[in-house]
Scaffold this motif. Structure first.
Motif, PDB file in Angstrom:
ATOM      1  N   ILE A 128       0.841  -1.191   0.000  1.00 24.67           N
ATOM      2  CA  ILE A 128       0.000   0.000   0.000  1.00 24.67           C
ATOM      3  C   ILE A 128       0.878   1.244   0.000  1.00 24.67           C
ATOM      4  O   ILE A 128       0.535   2.271  -0.599  1.00 24.67           O
ATOM      5  CB  ILE A 128      -0.970  -0.001   1.202  1.00 24.67           C
ATOM      6  N   VAL A 129       2.046   1.146   0.646  1.00 20.71           N
ATOM      7  CA  VAL A 129       3.006   2.248   0.614  1.00 20.71           C
ATOM      8  C   VAL A 129       3.515   2.457  -0.806  1.00 20.71           C
ATOM      9  O   VAL A 129       3.635   3.588  -1.286  1.00 20.71           O
ATOM     10  CB  VAL A 129       4.186   1.966   1.574  1.00 20.71           C
ATOM     11  N   ALA A 130       3.799   1.345  -1.499  1.00 16.41           N
ATOM     12  CA  ALA A 130       4.296   1.436  -2.873  1.00 16.41           C
ATOM     13  C   ALA A 130       3.260   2.064  -3.794  1.00 16.41           C
ATOM     14  O   ALA A 130       3.583   2.919  -4.619  1.00 16.41           O
ATOM     15  CB  ALA A 130       4.682   0.049  -3.373  1.00 16.41           C
ATOM     16  N   VAL A 131       2.003   1.661  -3.653  1.00 12.27           N
ATOM     17  CA  VAL A 131       0.944   2.233  -4.489  1.00 12.27           C
ATOM     18  C   VAL A 131       0.775   3.718  -4.183  1.00 12.27           C
ATOM     19  O   VAL A 131       0.626   4.545  -5.090  1.00 12.27           O
ATOM     20  CB  VAL A 131      -0.384   1.477  -4.268  1.00 12.27           C
ATOM     21  N   SER A 132       0.821   4.061  -2.899  1.00 14.98           N
ATOM     22  CA  SER A 132       0.705   5.472  -2.509  1.00 14.98           C
ATOM     23  C   SER A 132       1.834   6.295  -3.111  1.00 14.98           C
ATOM     24  O   SER A 132       1.614   7.389  -3.638  1.00 14.98           O
ATOM     25  CB  SER A 132       0.714   5.589  -0.983  1.00 14.98           C
ATOM     26  N   HIS A 133       3.057   5.777  -3.046  1.00 17.37           N
ATOM     27  CA  HIS A 133       4.200   6.479  -3.626  1.00 17.37           C
ATOM     28  C   HIS A 133       4.026   6.615  -5.141  1.00 17.37           C
ATOM     29  O   HIS A 133       4.340   7.660  -5.719  1.00 17.37           O
ATOM     30  CB  HIS A 133       5.499   5.734  -3.320  1.00 17.37           C
ATOM     31  N   GLY A 134       3.563   5.539  -5.777  1.00 14.09           N
ATOM     32  CA  GLY A 134       3.369   5.594  -7.224  1.00 14.09           C
ATOM     33  C   GLY A 134       2.379   6.669  -7.624  1.00 14.09           C
ATOM     34  O   GLY A 134       2.609   7.426  -8.571  1.00 14.09           O
ATOM     35  N   ARG A 135       1.269   6.748  -6.890  1.00 18.41           N
ATOM     36  CA  ARG A 135       0.270   7.779  -7.177  1.00 18.41           C
ATOM     37  C   ARG A 135       0.837   9.178  -6.893  1.00 18.41           C
ATOM     38  O   ARG A 135       0.588  10.125  -7.655  1.00 18.41           O
ATOM     39  CB  ARG A 135      -0.977   7.541  -6.337  1.00 18.41           C
ATOM     40  N   THR A 136       1.570   9.284  -5.797  1.00 14.58           N
ATOM     41  CA  THR A 136       2.109  10.595  -5.416  1.00 14.58           C
ATOM     42  C   THR A 136       3.137  11.076  -6.423  1.00 14.58           C
ATOM     43  O   THR A 136       3.157  12.263  -6.791  1.00 14.58           O
ATOM     44  CB  THR A 136       2.737  10.509  -4.010  1.00 14.58           C
ATOM     45  N   ILE A 137       4.006  10.190  -6.872  1.00 16.31           N
ATOM     46  CA  ILE A 137       5.041  10.575  -7.835  1.00 16.31           C
ATOM     47  C   ILE A 137       4.401  11.083  -9.126  1.00 16.31           C
ATOM     48  O   ILE A 137       4.803  12.119  -9.668  1.00 16.31           O
ATOM     49  CB  ILE A 137       5.980   9.386  -8.109  1.00 16.31           C
ATOM     50  N   TYR A 138       3.406  10.365  -9.623  1.00 20.72           N
ATOM     51  CA  TYR A 138       2.730  10.797 -10.849  1.00 20.72           C
ATOM     52  C   TYR A 138       2.050  12.148 -10.636  1.00 20.72           C
ATOM     53  O   TYR A 138       2.135  13.053 -11.465  1.00 20.72           O
ATOM     54  CB  TYR A 138       1.704   9.747 -11.269  1.00 20.72           C
ATOM     55  N   SER A 139       1.392  12.285  -9.479  1.00 18.85           N
ATOM     56  CA  SER A 139       0.715  13.544  -9.169  1.00 18.85           C
ATOM     57  C   SER A 139       1.710  14.690  -9.060  1.00 18.85           C
ATOM     58  O   SER A 139       1.450  15.807  -9.538  1.00 18.85           O
ATOM     59  CB  SER A 139      -0.067  13.398  -7.862  1.00 18.85           C
ATOM     60  N   ASN A 140       2.875  14.435  -8.470  1.00 22.76           N
ATOM     61  CA  ASN A 140       3.878  15.485  -8.303  1.00 22.76           C
ATOM     62  C   ASN A 140       4.462  15.931  -9.631  1.00 22.76           C
ATOM     63  O   ASN A 140       4.761  17.114  -9.828  1.00 22.76           O
ATOM     64  CB  ASN A 140       4.997  15.003  -7.379  1.00 22.76           C
ATOM     65  N   ILE A 141       4.659  14.996 -10.537  1.00 19.39           N
ATOM     66  CA  ILE A 141       5.150  15.374 -11.858  1.00 19.39           C
ATOM     67  C   ILE A 141       4.117  16.242 -12.573  1.00 19.39           C
ATOM     68  O   ILE A 141       4.462  17.214 -13.258  1.00 19.39           O
ATOM     69  CB  ILE A 141       5.508  14.123 -12.677  1.00 19.39           C
ATOM     70  N   ARG A 142       2.859  15.911 -12.392  1.00 18.30           N
ATOM     71  CA  ARG A 142       1.791  16.757 -12.954  1.00 18.30           C
ATOM     72  C   ARG A 142       1.833  18.156 -12.340  1.00 18.30           C
ATOM     73  O   ARG A 142       1.640  19.166 -13.038  1.00 18.30           O
ATOM     74  CB  ARG A 142       0.419  16.111 -12.704  1.00 18.30           C
ATOM     75  N   LYS A 143       2.086  18.241 -11.028  1.00 19.69           N
ATOM     76  CA  LYS A 143       2.143  19.543 -10.364  1.00 19.69           C
ATOM     77  C   LYS A 143       3.303  20.374 -10.895  1.00 19.69           C
ATOM     78  O   LYS A 143       3.146  21.570 -11.180  1.00 19.69           O
ATOM     79  CB  LYS A 143       2.290  19.352  -8.854  1.00 19.69           C
ATOM     80  N   ALA A 144       4.483  19.736 -11.014  1.00 19.06           N
ATOM     81  CA  ALA A 144       5.647  20.459 -11.533  1.00 19.06           C
ATOM     82  C   ALA A 144       5.399  20.913 -12.967  1.00 19.06           C
ATOM     83  O   ALA A 144       5.738  22.045 -13.346  1.00 19.06           O
ATOM     84  CB  ALA A 144       6.888  19.568 -11.457  1.00 19.06           C
ATOM     85  N   LEU A 145       4.796  20.044 -13.752  1.00 16.55           N
ATOM     86  CA  LEU A 145       4.501  20.386 -15.140  1.00 16.55           C
ATOM     87  C   LEU A 145       3.489  21.519 -15.220  1.00 16.55           C
ATOM     88  O   LEU A 145       3.635  22.450 -16.031  1.00 16.55           O
ATOM     89  CB  LEU A 145       3.971  19.135 -15.856  1.00 16.55           C
ATOM     90  N   HIS A 146       2.481  21.454 -14.371  1.00 11.86           N
ATOM     91  CA  HIS A 146       1.461  22.509 -14.319  1.00 11.86           C
ATOM     92  C   HIS A 146       2.107  23.854 -13.981  1.00 11.86           C
ATOM     93  O   HIS A 146       1.806  24.885 -14.613  1.00 11.86           O
ATOM     94  CB  HIS A 146       0.417  22.142 -13.264  1.00 11.86           C
ATOM     95  N   PHE A 147       3.000  23.857 -13.012  1.00  9.48           N
ATOM     96  CA  PHE A 147       3.680  25.093 -12.619  1.00  9.48           C
ATOM     97  C   PHE A 147       4.533  25.644 -13.756  1.00  9.48           C
ATOM     98  O   PHE A 147       4.476  26.839 -14.083  1.00  9.48           O
ATOM     99  CB  PHE A 147       4.539  24.825 -11.382  1.00  9.48           C
TER     100      PHE A 147
END
Length: 1017
Positions: free
Chosen positions: A803-822
């Motif tokens: 569950i930690v791995a899935v959470s990290h996977g979702r967070t990493i993808y979301s963070n790349i979207r945030k950086a790209l959005h910025f």
């Protein structure tokens, strides 16, 4: 004369030129001269493989192209003062490199002689530099005895240790060719090989030409700073990616000096006897010399999704395609059933998969799907911003600005507008994610597995060793008509204890469990050391409790042959020699399958006929034990004459049932609930009977309170593919599955459009782990093969870390979207400001130098800090992302365009204020510059979440990296007003208190507006 071996693919043929091997001069000569010929459309020569691939125009034949090739080779030889041709070497057979034959069916090979006539090679053997290489013979055309004789090995004892070492020294270790990691110098050099850097360099050149030497120095300073930051992040990512290669090194079982020995893959030598069992990772290309119901998963080599039945018997023709070579097994493939013995005939780069490594030239780590998307977005933005900058350039000329000034400004704007570091941000973020997961004992073996983790929609759990502790204990035995309970070291029947020696049926059943077992038994003092599966070890432990001597029982009945469980039978049988000359048959496995082979049963030490009523009673007891969540096995035996052979499995005597329990791991039930909260479907896959599997699935609440759907997989192979695809989405538990069934289930879910993760630890989980979108293996209790084929390894065997791995996977993808959005929204705002000011006739609010400063300050540190955002509180309550959805959707572009417009409007407003107060010039530009820079930095706070904002009740966890990035960037921005040299370089003027208030207001207002327009959580 050159003769084609067989017809080539239309318009394409590959030829072998032996002198091309490792000859760069001949490679260049062939490509240069052949490419000039009208009949040749494309040519590619490889000195690694000594082959030439030629694409030619229609109307030509393979023989025609071969003649042209021969002429070019002859010309090369004449230039070197060598004879134009030699007739000694025979054309190479297509069987010598079956991988290329499989990839390009029907490919002729051209042989070229070697200077100073060397011994003539056999027609079936590759000849390079005068050395005959036996590794590339057509072994599938030879009988087993010839193969054994060729290598000087023994079908019984294998190679001697001395011969193995000699072969390793002569032919090299069994290692695949690996690409060299990028050097630090090459990583640094690549930072300057981009279109934006070229634009900046041109801009610097124009600045020098127009007398702006200081501008040129600053511009190239920006280039260097970007390069250094890019180098540091990419170098760290490269080192992380490189470390993934050494996580798992599989081994192999070989016979040496008559002893079964486990060696590392690198130590497997030519001529070794490989012992193949279910789950074996085949360490080298080998010719089978014995096999029993052997099936091999060759999907990694041939693309065939289902396991292939192998046999040592046939002798095949030279032109037999790779996928049809049933008497060969190949490196990198996986045994899924049965057993076999094979002689190693090719190792390392001479194997089929080794040749593939050479052909594809593994020079770089491939881009992940996310990186490819970001590269595509970057290319699109280059075109869009280029068009806008062109318009700005033309508008400036139309309004009377100088050509060089507008050219310089437009180029700087183009570079500032395009976030050239997008792929680097993705790679760095993924690499950082890998390191973070390692801190949680989650080892990621493939870079793209990180982003796939965030898209998982279905998780398939293997029960034994994954959901359960893989610590089997015998709890109940049904022998004769007695229901015997086992607790600790005590056997009880009814209300009293039972002495095992007083129950003949019990002792006979436990004796069979000792014989019908693959576990290795060793003794240290009075303690037994058992090495085998948890099920077999539990049975042996029960036999020890009953007072049986394991070694003595096995020595009384020497093993003659073993029939292992396979795809079409759920039982195992062993055949043993008796002192009377008869044969003892010992069988264990699926109760109903074992019962079907029985005609007798044991009662009070006597063998009596097995009636229909007895069968019904046994079936009822089996259902009762399975319903109590016990794993149940049936046992039978027989004594047959010495002339009966070793395949006699009928007319057996039924001994009884054994029920074992494997406790569910602590916290697994709660973990299933967390997966359900994350909108991830959970499926349990097990070899247990349906009642046992149903009881465990019910206890784990796999169906979320709905009726539990369970399917017995016995007839799964006969099911229509469409029916299986539909059914797989409804079933919560698959029972009585084989390794092939697991693979079918995973593939059926994938065909239904699901992103599937498969967890497992055993050798029988290998094919499914490999086929799943994310294969997850246990690191401690898992087998080598499970860890080798998996994408993710849970180092501490704790399924909760999944569950930690899935959470990290979702967070990493979301963070790349945030950086790209910025990055996109801030860069768009710069374009909007320049375009709008030019269109309204307000001059140029920002100089080229100021644009470069903004780009340097806002793009790098805040963008990377956003990529390190902690997980949002609701990340595991959201549904998985659609893997086919672009990283930036149409709705995202609408949102970031609106945000850019707000930032631009605020900056233009302050610029208008500056014009009204000071007129067009440095003062107004200074106000606009400060306003836009600070607004962009403040916008990083807004990009932390798509929904949660500063006005939301629920607050985001702190991001200390962003705090440091913003603090450092604001400090640098303050220096532009304090340091006279820097202020002069940027063309800034002092700012008064009123101006400072206007600038501060214009920086904060866009943040408030953009935050207020977010959808409430």
């Amino acid at each position: 004369m050159i003769e084609p071996i067989h017809t080539a693919i239309k318009g394409r043929a590959r030829y072998r030129v032996r002198e091309l091997y490792r000859s760069e001069a001949l490679q260049n000569h062939l490509e240069e001269h052949l490419s000039r010929m009208d009949v040749v459309r494309q040519v590619s020569a490889s000195r690694l493989t000594g082959t030439v691939l030629i694409h030619f125009n229609s109307g030509n034949t393979v023989q025609t192209i071969a003649s042209l090739l021969e002429q070019v080779v002859s010309g090369f030889r004449q230039q070197r003062g060598l004879p134009a041709s030699e007739s000694s070497p025979a054309p190479e057979s297509p069987g010598k490199n079956s991988l290329k034959s499989a990839l390009l069916s029907g490919i002729p090979f051209l042989g070229s002689g070697k200077r100073n006539a060397a011994p003539k090679p056999k027609a079936s053997c590759l000849y390079i530099h005068g050395i005959e290489d036996p590794r590339l013979k057509p072994w599938h055309t030879m009988d087993p005895d010839s193969v054994i004789k060729e290598w000087g090995t023994s079908a019984v004892s294998g190679l001697s240790r001395e011969s193995a070492q000699a072969n390793l020294k002569k032919y090299g270790t069994n290692t695949l060719p690996e690409s060299e990691p990028r050097s630090r110098w090459s990583i640094l050099a690549e930072q300057f090989k981009s279109f934006p850097v070229a634009l900046l360099t041109v801009s610097a050149g124009i600045s020098v030409a127009t007398g702006g030497v200081a501008d040129a120095v600053v511009i190239m300073g920006v280039v260097v700073i970007n390069a250094v930051i890019g180098f540091v992040t990419e170098n760290q990512a490269e080192r992380t990616i490189e470390s993934l290669k050494s996580l798992v090194r599989p081994g192999a079982q070989v016979m040496r000096d008559g002893v079964l020995t486990e060696v590392s893959m690198e130590e497997v030598a030519l001529g070794d006897l490989l012992v193949l069992r279910p789950g074996s990772y085949i360490a080298a290309d080998s010719r089978l010399i014995d096999s029993t119901n052997l099936t091999v998963d060759e999907s990694s080599l041939t693309g065939e999704s289902l396991p292939i039945a192998k046999t040592h018997l046939p002798i095949l023709g030279e032109k037999t395609p790779l996928a049809d070579r049933l008497n060969m097994v190949y490196m990198g493939t996986l045994v899924t059933g049965g057993q076999g013995i094979a002689v190693v005939v090719a190792t390392g780069k001479s194997t089929e998969i080794g040749q593939l490594h050479l052909l594809v030239g593994e020079a770089t780590v491939p881009e992940t799907p996310m990186e490819r998307q970001l590269t595509q977005i970057g290319n699109q933005l280059v075109l869009i911003s280029g068009a806008i900058c062109g318009i700005v350039f033309l508008m400036g000329l139309a309004r009377g600005y100088g050509l060089l000034y507008m050219l310089n400004s437009s180029i700087a704007l183009a570079v500032a507008a395009v976030p050239e570091g997008l792929p680097a941000v993705a790679t760095t973020t993924l690499a950082i994610g890998i390191r973070k997961m390692r801190d949680h004992k989650v080892l990621i073996r493939h870079l793209d597995a990180v982003e796939t983790l965030g898209a998982i929609q279905t998780i398939c759990f293997d029960k034994t060793g994954t959901v359960t502790q893989n610590r089997m204990t015998v709890q109940r035995i049904f022998a004769g008509d007695k229901r015997i309970e086992v607790a600790g070291t005590l056997f009880s029947y009814g209300k009293g204890n039972l002495r095992p020696e007083a129950c003949r049926e019990l002792l006979e059943l436990l004796r069979v469990s000792i014989l019908c077992s693959e576990s290795d038994i060793a003794k240290r003092g009075d303690e037994y050391i058992l090495k085998g599966s948890s099920t077999e070890n539990a049975l042996l432990a029960a036999a020890v409790k009953a007072g049986l001597n394991l070694g003595e029982v096995r020595s009384q009945y020497p093993l003659l042959k073993t029939k292992l469980r396979s795809e079409d039978r759920n039982f195992m049988g062993t055949f043993h020699e008796c002192s009377t000359g008869e044969r003892l048959v010992a069988v264990k496995g699926s109760p109903m399958e074992v019962l079907a082979m029985c005609e007798w049963r044991m009662q009070d030490g006597e063998r009596i006929a097995l009636t229909e009523e007895d069968r019904q009673a046994i079936e009822v007891e089996n259902e009762r034990m399975a319903g109590d969540a016990l794993r149940v096995l049936g046992f039978a035996t027989a004594v047959v004459g010495g002339n009966e052979g070793l395949d006699w499995l009928s007319g057996l005597t039924w001994l009884g049932l054994v029920g074992m329990a494997d406790p569910v791991r602590e916290g697994v039930k709660e973990l299933i609930g967390l997966f359900h909260q994350a909108r991830i479907e959970t499926i349990m896959i097990t070899g247990d009977q349906s009642p046992t599997a149903y009881a465990i699935g019910r206890d784990l609440n796999l169906s979320r309170g709905e009726p539990l759907e369970i399917m017995d997989s016995s007839h799964l192979g006969d099911m229509d593919a469409d029916a299986l695809r539909a059914l797989s989405q409804r079933v919560h538990v698959f029972a009585r599955v084989s390794p092939a069934n697991k693979l079918q289930i995973v593939q059926a879910l994938q065909k239904a459009g699901r992103v599937v993760a498969m967890t497992g630890d055993g050798i029988n989980d290998g094919p499914a782990l490999k086929a799943a979108d994310v294969g997850v293996a246990m690191g401690h209790s898992g087998t080598d093969i499970a860890r080798e084929v998996a994408d993710v390894v849970l180092e501490n065997d704790n399924l909760e870390t999944m569950i930690v791995a899935v959470s990290h996977g979702r967070t990493i993808y979301s963070n790349i979207r945030k950086a790209l959005h910025f990055l996109l929204s801030t860069n768009f705002s710069e374009i909007m400001v320049m375009f709008a000011a030019g269109a309204l006739g307000l001059g140029h609010p920002l100089t080229a130098m100021q644009l470069l400063w903004i780009n340097l300050l806002s793009d790098i540190f805040p963008g990377l800090a956003l990529a390190l955002e902690p997980a949002e509180p609701d990340v595991m309550q959201r549904p998985p992302r659609d893997p086919h959805e672009p990283i930036i959707k149409a709705s995202d572009f609408k949102r970031l365009t609106a945000e850019s417009a707000v930032i631009s409007a605020s900056a233009l407003g302050t610029y208008g204020y500056g014009i009204m107060r000071y007129g067009m010039g440095a003062n107004a530009s200074t106000i606009a510059f400060q306003s836009l820079t600070l607004a962009q930095l403040m916008h990083a706070v807004s990009c932390r979440s798509e929904k949660t904002g500063i006005f939301s009740k629920e607050k985001l966890p702190p991001n200390r990296y962003l705090n440091l990035a913003l603090g450092g960037s604001l400090a640098l921005q303050l220096l532009t007003m304090i340091v006279p040299g820097l202020r002069g370089l940027l063309g800034l003027t002092p700012v008064g208190l009123v101006d400072a208030a206007v600038i501060g207001t214009s920086a904060v207002v866009p943040l408030i507006i953009n935050e207020a327009t977010k959808k409430p959580v």
